[in-house]
Design an enzyme around this catalytic site. Sequence first.
Site, PDB file in Angstrom:
ATOM      1  N   ALA A  78       0.387  -2.522  -2.010  1.00  0.00           N
ATOM      2  CA  ALA A  78       1.533  -2.810  -1.059  1.00  0.00           C
ATOM      3  C   ALA A  78       2.751  -2.389  -1.667  1.00  0.00           C
ATOM      4  CB  ALA A  78       1.744  -4.078  -0.435  1.00  0.00           C
ATOM      5  N   ALA A  79       2.813  -1.925  -3.030  1.00  0.00           N
ATOM      6  CA  ALA A  79       4.089  -1.372  -3.754  1.00  0.00           C
ATOM      7  C   ALA A  79       4.532  -0.393  -3.112  1.00  0.00           C
ATOM      8  CB  ALA A  79       3.662  -1.232  -5.116  1.00  0.00           C
ATOM      9  N   GLY A  80       3.771   0.675  -2.670  1.00  0.00           N
ATOM     10  CA  GLY A  80       4.242   1.864  -2.171  1.00  0.00           C
ATOM     11  C   GLY A  80       4.809   1.577  -0.747  1.00  0.00           C
ATOM     12  N   ASP A  81       4.110   0.518  -0.040  1.00  0.00           N
ATOM     13  CA  ASP A  81       4.591   0.170   1.468  1.00  0.00           C
ATOM     14  C   ASP A  81       6.051  -0.520   1.274  1.00  0.00           C
ATOM     15  OD1 ASP A  81       2.237   1.317   2.315  1.00  0.00           O
ATOM     16  OD2 ASP A  81       1.001  -0.595   2.312  1.00  0.00           O
TER      17      ASP A  81
END
Length: 311
Positions: free
Chosen positions: A247-250
């Site tokens: 979820a870092a990219g999200d």
Amino acid sequence: MKVVVIGSSNIDMVAQVNHLPAPGETVGDASFMQSLGGKGANQAVAAARLGGSVTFITSLGNDMYAEILKKHFKKEGITTDYIIDDVNQPTGTALIFVADSGENCIAVAPGANYSLLPGSIIHFSKVIDEADIIVMQAEIPYETIKRIALLAKQKGKKVLFNPAPACLIDEELMKAIDILVVNELEAAFISGIEYTGNNLEEIALSLLQAGARNAVITLGSQGVYMKNDKEIIQLPGYKVNAIDTIAAGDTFCGALAVICAQREIDRDALSFANAAAAIAVTRSGAQPSIPTLDEVKHFMLEKELALSFNF
């Protein structure tokens, strides 16, 4: 800052392991965690926690998770009026391995996510009229993504598209994208240019020539690179103790959408999104890792970073 996120919702089944299993290998002594995820849901939650007024359009299945997710979204302050209920499919599920190093590998069973078909757009076209920015990912049918992007362009709305999992993008869709957010592997796949570590400008230029207005390439711990027809911006990553990159990219996309809903993409917008993603990798899980606006402000204050905008 009206953000409309259209995308997937999943239940994440996460196994924490000392290393990612090789083909045919069984890794024991894993720790199990179940959490709420899906790239669409993650980005919607991120945008809401980081100051956006968020409407989330998704499709949920015929199981107990549908009601759990709806209650969760409402608790996050997300408008859920346009969620579709699929009585024939289960809610999407993601099976995730996370290594102690923070790296991960994921298999997704889309379930109800693939029921978000182009024909459903008529039911929520009004909400697009009221949006400042539309945010999408590639865990829903491509035809739906394209129809929404073209409709949003016709209505003069910004479109942020995060093609993950990586997918090829046709010219008509690419020309409807204001902000294309990809990691280095997705950028290489979409552009057809192998990433060598020092050819980001070549790859980004190819994405711009294909039609995107702004090409944003996230580089994990190495930061972020952005190119448009006016400038190139490259920011380093923040030094943090990364334990889980899920979820870092999200988180980055949700944060960027909140800022770009009110202004054009710039160094400050990228710095804010970069900081939000840096915090996320220091925590386990998908949505549990997403920071609040106050947490990002505090983080940036500690790093002595000033922003040119207010919330």
